[in-house]
Write a protein that holds these residues in place. Sequence first.
Motif, PDB file in Angstrom:
ATOM      1  N   THR A 215      -9.625   3.870  -8.982  1.00 17.65           N
ATOM      2  CA  THR A 215      -8.922   4.555  -7.897  1.00 17.65           C
ATOM      3  C   THR A 215      -8.452   3.572  -6.843  1.00 17.65           C
ATOM      4  OG1 THR A 215     -10.263   6.539  -8.267  1.00 17.65           O
ATOM      5  CG2 THR A 215      -9.105   6.372  -6.169  1.00 17.65           C
TER       6      THR A 215
ATOM      7  N   VAL B 242      -7.628   0.435  -7.274  1.00 17.71           N
ATOM      8  CA  VAL B 242      -6.461  -0.271  -7.815  1.00 17.71           C
ATOM      9  C   VAL B 242      -5.232   0.638  -7.805  1.00 17.71           C
ATOM     10  CG1 VAL B 242      -5.488  -1.340  -9.878  1.00 17.71           C
ATOM     11  CG2 VAL B 242      -7.844  -1.841  -9.209  1.00 17.71           C
ATOM     12  N   ALA B 243      -5.405   1.888  -8.234  1.00 15.47           N
ATOM     13  CA  ALA B 243      -4.274   2.813  -8.304  1.00 15.47           C
ATOM     14  C   ALA B 243      -3.700   3.098  -6.918  1.00 15.47           C
ATOM     15  CB  ALA B 243      -4.705   4.116  -8.974  1.00 15.47           C
TER      16      ALA B 243
ATOM     17  N   SER C 282      -3.992   1.248  -4.169  1.00 19.52           N
ATOM     18  CA  SER C 282      -3.396   0.037  -3.621  1.00 19.52           C
ATOM     19  C   SER C 282      -2.009  -0.198  -4.218  1.00 19.52           C
ATOM     20  CB  SER C 282      -4.291  -1.169  -3.892  1.00 19.52           C
ATOM     21  OG  SER C 282      -5.555  -1.003  -3.304  1.00 19.52           O
ATOM     22  N   THR C 283      -1.903  -0.013  -5.513  1.00 17.27           N
ATOM     23  CA  THR C 283      -0.616  -0.189  -6.186  1.00 17.27           C
ATOM     24  C   THR C 283       0.397   0.840  -5.706  1.00 17.27           C
ATOM     25  OG1 THR C 283      -1.747  -1.040  -8.147  1.00 17.27           O
ATOM     26  CG2 THR C 283       0.521  -0.317  -8.432  1.00 17.27           C
ATOM     27  N   ALA C 284      -0.036   2.089  -5.595  1.00 15.63           N
ATOM     28  CA  ALA C 284       0.869   3.150  -5.143  1.00 15.63           C
ATOM     29  C   ALA C 284       1.324   2.908  -3.699  1.00 15.63           C
ATOM     30  CB  ALA C 284       0.182   4.508  -5.257  1.00 15.63           C
TER      31      ALA C 284
ATOM     32  N   ALA D 297       1.577  -0.028  -2.127  1.00 15.84           N
ATOM     33  CA  ALA D 297       2.528  -1.142  -2.115  1.00 15.84           C
ATOM     34  C   ALA D 297       3.890  -0.712  -2.651  1.00 15.84           C
ATOM     35  CB  ALA D 297       1.975  -2.305  -2.935  1.00 15.84           C
ATOM     36  N   ALA D 298       3.877   0.047  -3.759  1.00 16.29           N
ATOM     37  CA  ALA D 298       5.141   0.515  -4.331  1.00 16.29           C
ATOM     38  C   ALA D 298       5.860   1.459  -3.381  1.00 16.29           C
ATOM     39  CB  ALA D 298       4.873   1.208  -5.674  1.00 16.29           C
TER      40      ALA D 298
END
Length: 292
Positions: free
Chosen positions: A224, A226-227, A229-231, A233-234
């Motif tokens: 969660t 990682v997900a 953080s990625t979301a 940033a995107a």
Amino acid sequence: MTRTRIRGRETGIALAAAALAMPLAALHAHRAAVPILAAVAIAAVALAWLRDARPPRLGRGFLLLLAALLAWAGLGLAWSIDPGAGLDLLPRVALILLGAGALVAVARDLPPAATEPARRALVLGVAGAALLLALEAATGGVVKALLSDKAQPVVAIKAGSTILVLLAWPALAVLLERRRPIAAGALAAALAVPLACLEGRAALIAAAAGALAFAAAWSFPRATAVALSTAAAAGILAAPWIALDLIQPWFAGEAGEEFLPFSGRHRVEIWRFAAEHVLERPLAGWGFNVSR
């Protein structure tokens, strides 16, 4: 090498004082969050240093990211349309981030017994703030009316209620860790009901999204993290196109008048203006703290 824990009980008490004060102060003085954070960071770091004769150890990755952020913001002052605005805010941002990092480092090094007062204080603070929020929602902001001259006092607690929602998740985690699901459910309901009665929807939306993230993080913490953080940033990178190609066509003009209040339409216009300027200079930007 095994990390040496800080021994100071006084440091834990300083954290507990902040954990109790922050939720209660958020509703009626949401800008007090930064001074409270600064005060407890100074107190906790000083007590830990005096007791253990060593400063808190900040992570190398955190320091590198902080240095890169501040360096880029400082470099942007060279082409800023208002360098004074950046010079005024940059040292304050640096101190806030450094203080927050130091506070996390100190809290991480405390033994469980020293953090126990802070855990209890956070639960009590969030519960007390939830009761206060319910009172304000039921009375149209009777307490806020005594503390401010706002024409609609209950509307003025919207920002503070959003901060309260953010603080609720670690409080709920404390209760669930202690296998008290009924108490956790009662606390969640005590927050959700008055939030649903408020005119603003930001805090309620934050609570709904936070509930999904909380459930995922409780079951799959690393994935969660990682997900999310990625979301995040995107989403930041795609924000200009989201504002111009999705939000603007949907809510501009007559469509916006039908679905959004004036304040909402005003925000859509701000996003359009900002997005267009971001795309004009996507890498260099216009200078730190000159968005207004």
